[in-house]
Design an enzyme around this catalytic site. Structure first.
Site, PDB file in Angstrom:
ATOM      1  N   GLU A  87       0.841  -1.198   0.000  1.00  0.00           N
ATOM      2  CA  GLU A  87       0.000   0.000   0.000  1.00  0.00           C
ATOM      3  C   GLU A  87       0.883   1.257   0.000  1.00  0.00           C
ATOM      4  O   GLU A  87       1.794   1.390   0.812  1.00  0.00           O
ATOM      5  CB  GLU A  87      -0.841  -0.043   1.284  1.00  0.00           C
ATOM      6  CG  GLU A  87      -1.776   1.120   1.479  1.00  0.00           C
ATOM      7  CD  GLU A  87      -2.589   0.979   2.777  1.00  0.00           C
ATOM      8  OE1 GLU A  87      -2.289   0.076   3.599  1.00  0.00           O
ATOM      9  OE2 GLU A  87      -3.526   1.778   2.966  1.00  0.00           O
ATOM     10  N   LYS A 132      -8.677   2.415  -2.320  1.00  0.00           N
ATOM     11  CA  LYS A 132      -9.130   1.726  -1.108  1.00  0.00           C
ATOM     12  C   LYS A 132     -10.613   2.019  -0.886  1.00  0.00           C
ATOM     13  O   LYS A 132     -11.034   3.180  -0.970  1.00  0.00           O
ATOM     14  CB  LYS A 132      -8.303   2.285   0.053  1.00  0.00           C
ATOM     15  CG  LYS A 132      -8.273   1.482   1.314  1.00  0.00           C
ATOM     16  CD  LYS A 132      -7.214   2.135   2.226  1.00  0.00           C
ATOM     17  CE  LYS A 132      -6.977   1.436   3.519  1.00  0.00           C
ATOM     18  NZ  LYS A 132      -5.820   2.025   4.240  1.00  0.00           N
ATOM     19  N   CYS A 157      -5.576  -3.189   2.192  1.00  0.00           N
ATOM     20  CA  CYS A 157      -5.560  -3.178   3.663  1.00  0.00           C
ATOM     21  C   CYS A 157      -6.931  -3.208   4.348  1.00  0.00           C
ATOM     22  O   CYS A 157      -7.493  -4.262   4.557  1.00  0.00           O
ATOM     23  CB  CYS A 157      -4.733  -1.986   4.142  1.00  0.00           C
ATOM     24  SG  CYS A 157      -4.037  -2.261   5.791  1.00  0.00           S
TER      25      CYS A 157
END
Lengths: 592, 592
Positions: free
Chosen positions: B44, B126, B162
């Protein structure tokens, strides 16, 4: 159309002081009731103080807030104040939210309740949560999903909390859908230069969108870096200002309104953005016609009245005084100590401190070294003479010699040593006598890291941390002029204002050895820090590329120093506190 | 079923270092390609570093990240690495989000891109944004609303970032809906004690929910207070661990997978939670069958292989070493300086520093006063002898006498003065010689405010800031035992471990004059700070009410001191850094 006397109490509360804040709310409710108010309001989270930050995640604190709210409702009734409905902000938790990963622990809510006859008639939570600048409300709160409407003397009053007005959608259009006669918003919106104009325009626009009169109740006082500037506003459906309360003062803005009668049937169902209308009737019958009240003794405002506005520099100066005073009194300090160098920064801080807590509570020490100029001491002494603050001298020569005898220091290490000997001197006196030390650095210095960690950066509070150097001079001039206007002695010696700034840590040193001229520097800082422009954009404004690169490099690499600086009153959108969060470890260099 | 060799590169990057991070990504891509990888992944925001904090709101930085991404894609192709698809995290902005009040300026996104043949095949952001603990992602990012799926050698690979795994809903169930054969998640999940177990359970559960193999790629290294512990994991659809990469090390986890063939028709349309499937075919044909590769030279892992796990104390100790090393090297420091008192805290910090950058780069000074014990100097000297760090003595007597001759100090003011003279000595040497000063305070002291501002609290980094005192002793014992096991001299003198802790600021002083016994104190701190229990709950656990009240009062009133403390490696969920945000002005007292 029915009448209503609304009391907007823009009060000053302290975070965590549930007992003290409750007392204050009762006192101002009594005052409002004495003035014949029919509906009484207090700011966002008035019961707990604002912002409570991570206390919101502590269930013992949430429960204490809920208990204090119930006790407040009972106490109001016990003290004969149960008949007037009171709207008050507090900290609650959602009983509907199911625990899930990523949701704040305990599902806290930034809530408000309507208290009446010893109980809670209705409670609701902020719908729009701000999570930018100094706000972290997605961290702390679960949003509310209702449009609360109370019927008071035959008028439907819709309720909202702060950000509900700032963001589009939600409770403002829902108020129109519900056909309310008044939208009452309770707020804790921190001060920023010129935000009062923004707020006024916002309130006007939202009143038109809501299709009814809008009452915007502000908070006043200070909490750590935040100052709340009061300035509550009531505007008509057309956006016309009906009343405007004073800036930075606790006050009850009393306003007599004539508002549309509520429809016989209470509004219900879903309004805009999925908000469910929650309606409670407190009193369905309109009041008999009465004569609007004249202006009271304690600064109440009748319809049509607007408090005089502070001038631009006065507004900032007052914000700094209020911020410092709140920090001191709420943290239990009665006196302050600062190093008085004869320069403009410490002179302005001393003037602010004298205005905040009185010159007899201000202690200032001159700490000359071998590099101190003659005028550094004479200007400091003159400041003391003009204001009456407590002043004495502690030369740092003996300490300097002791260090230089043990360590071999040159250049910057020798310069920083002097600043740290002064910092240690101030802290020693502070520990011995109980004064809070004030750091006197300004925003231009902080931006560039032009200060000594543990030296001039020591202290519990930094009053002018968010004030650029050129504004420091303007405020000093304004303060002196204001004194002349009031027939008083100007507090700041003229020489402190006009002489070239110097740290006096080596012979003949002036700030411009290390920094560009402040006029130039502050304009670059404005573009880079306040306006978030990149290097290319700053240069395109007409600045020399080399100077811009140099300043930006200084700003980019001073983050550690800024983090270690004491808190100070925030007056801009981009200060160097919790509204600006940068990594320390950061290799990004603009345009490199 | 088709095969795929996946390379999970758990690398260490630096925030803002776009050029350096790009170099690193190219280097590890080459390594992965050399090992025959068919799909290469990086963590990330590997291109920008993580977390970038308010840099996300600076449009010049966002544009620089976008430009660097395009350049990286071209460079990979130019260097003959264009055929292998590379998944890499970076900072982007939404081009679809309309500007609105309350949305982060510029609509930044925590994004990832798939690079192939010199271009960006696909990018996405994300979906779930964490906004708790150390995370502020609602402040910075606009969420992504797609389910990205790439077809590589006939296998559909769904992608996530994540938090998409941590929160329920979204991309995990959408992966099942899309029928993907592999879910690849790239992460920058900071270390916490025992979080590796939590993560493993999470990954197992999500693999089962997604109905396919799950590859979880972690970051390693350090960024300010955060440490990333590596420990990438691949689990099967049944939750069985296929491979697990080493903790705290840069490494390429290479794994040969056999995965279901993609359906002929590419998945499309809306999947769960309104995520639109975005599918790109990079290569539709499965590879010819090949022999899974044996373990490589540089710590690659083949299917079925799991790196050995560190023991509990070793894991914490290594986290502290990695955190300190990253902070130093990424901020350009090559050496550290600390005050070595002979006590356990500074001894442990010295040991960590020696392990991080080598004893020859560690400078330690003993600064005895008239109240220093004999053993304080002999234990410090013994530590130097055992480790080989640079050690010398600067008595603070002369400086102390100079201050006491100018100021009349007693009690706490006199005690604090000594600590500040030491702080000033360290900073003077630091300024003169360029070492970074390490503060040696532990979490128990910080919790209770048992330290001197500008005294023992000076420094650029505080390695054991998040370590309770009882754990300090355990880590010291572990480190010594590890040395014995390796046939080395234990670095920490036994006497530093066993003697009663004392600040030695007045005759006969010991910590227990001011604080409860550390065994007791740390248990109360665990309940109050780590577990957020209220006073009543802590007392109900069996502690004496008076002691609990005293400790809680200390913790509640020490917020200012904690804020001024240097940053330090975070190893728990509730440290005293950005994961815990309390007001300074706060009158809330538990149970009062």
């Amino acid at each position: 159309m029915p009448q209503l006397r609304l009391a907007l109490n823009q009060i000053d509360v302290c975070v965590g002081d549930l007992a003290g804040n409750s007392d204050r709310i009762v006192r101002w409710t009594r005052h409002s009731a004495d003035q014949g108010a029919h509906l009484v309001a207090f700011p966002e989270m008035a019961l707990t103080g604002y912002p409570v930050e991570d206390l919101a995640l502590r269930s013992s604190f949430v429960e204490a807030s809920r208990t204090a709210l119930a006790a407040l409702a009972e106490r109001l009734a016990d003290e004969g104040l149960g008949e007037v409905p009171v709207v008050v902000g507090y900290l609650d938790r959602s009983e509907r939210a199911q625990p899930r990963y990523g949701q704040p622990a305990g599902a806290p809510q930034n809530a408000a309740a309507v208290l009446h006859r010893g109980g809670v008639v209705l409670s609701f939570a902020k719908h729009h949560l701000p999570n930018y600048g100094v706000f972290d409300e997605f961290r702390y709160f679960v949003p509310g999903d209702t449009l609360p409407v109370i019927r008071v003397h035959g008028i439907d009053v819709a309720l909202a909390i702060c950000e509900d007005l700032w963001q589009d959608g939600g409770r403002v259009p829902a108020t129109r859908t519900a056909g309310a006669g008044l939208l009452l918003s309770i707020n804790a919106s921190p001060y920023e230069v010129a935000k009062d104009d923004t707020r006024l325009e916002l309130v006007r626009k939202r009143a038109q969108e809501a299709g009814c009169t809008l009452a915007y109740l502000a908070m006043t006082g200070g909490q750590d870096e935040l100052v709340f500037d009061g300035d509550s506003i009531v505007v008509s459906e057309e956006g016309e200002v009906i009343t405007r309360a004073p800036q930075f003062e606790e006050s009850c803005a009393l306003v007599d309104l004539v508002l549309p009668a509520a429809a016989e049937e209470a509004p219900s169902g879903m309004a805009d953005d999925g908000l469910e209308i929650e309606h409670r009737t407190i009193s369905a019958e309109p009041l008999s016609a009465y004569e609007p009240q004249a202006r009271g003794e304690r600064g109440e405002h009748k319809s049509g009245e607007q408090s005089p506005r502070l001038g631009d520099d006065e507004e900032i100066y007052v914000a700094l005084v209020v911020g410092l005073r709140a920090y001191l009194t709420k943290n239990g300090f009665r006196s302050v100590l600062l190093g008085l160098s004869g320069g403009i920064d410490s002179a302005l801080v001393a003037a602010i401190a004298c205005d905040a807590i009185g010159a007899r509570n201000v202690y200032a020490v001159s700490m000359p070294s071998r590099y101190s100029s003659e005028h550094s001491q004479s200007d400091a002494a003159e400041m003391a003479r003009r204001t009456g603050l407590n002043y004495w001298t502690v030369p740092i020569g003996p300490m300097f010699d002791a260090y230089m005898g043990s360590l071999h220091l040159t250049g910057l290490a020798e310069e920083n040593l002097q600043a740290r000997l002064r910092g240690t001197t101030l802290m020693a006196i502070s520990n011995q006598e109980g004064h809070l030390v004030l750091a006197t650095g300004n925003k231009s210095e902080l931006a560039c890291g032009y200060s000594t960690l543990y030296g001039d950066a020591v202290g519990g509070f930094a009053p002018i941390k968010d004030v650029l150097k050129t504004k420091v001079w303007e405020l000093a001039r304004w303060r002196n002029a204001a004194a002349v206007e009031r027939g008083q002695t100007p507090p700041i010696p003229e020489n402190s204002i006009v002489k070239p700034p110097s740290a006096e840590l080596r012979p003949g040193q002036v700030d411009t050895d290390s920094l560009p001229d402040y006029e130039l520097l502050d304009r670059i800082l404005d573009l880079y820090v306040e306006q978030d422009q990149g290097r290319e954009a700053v240069i395109a404004t007409g600045f020399d590329a080399e100077t811009v690169t140099r300043v930006l490099r200084l700003v980019d690499t001073a983050e550690y120093k800024r983090r270690q600086y004491p808190p100070g009153t925030k007056i801009t959108a981009k200060g160097f506190g919790k509204d600006r969060r940068l990594p320390i470890t950061n290799r990004w260099r603009e345009g490199s």
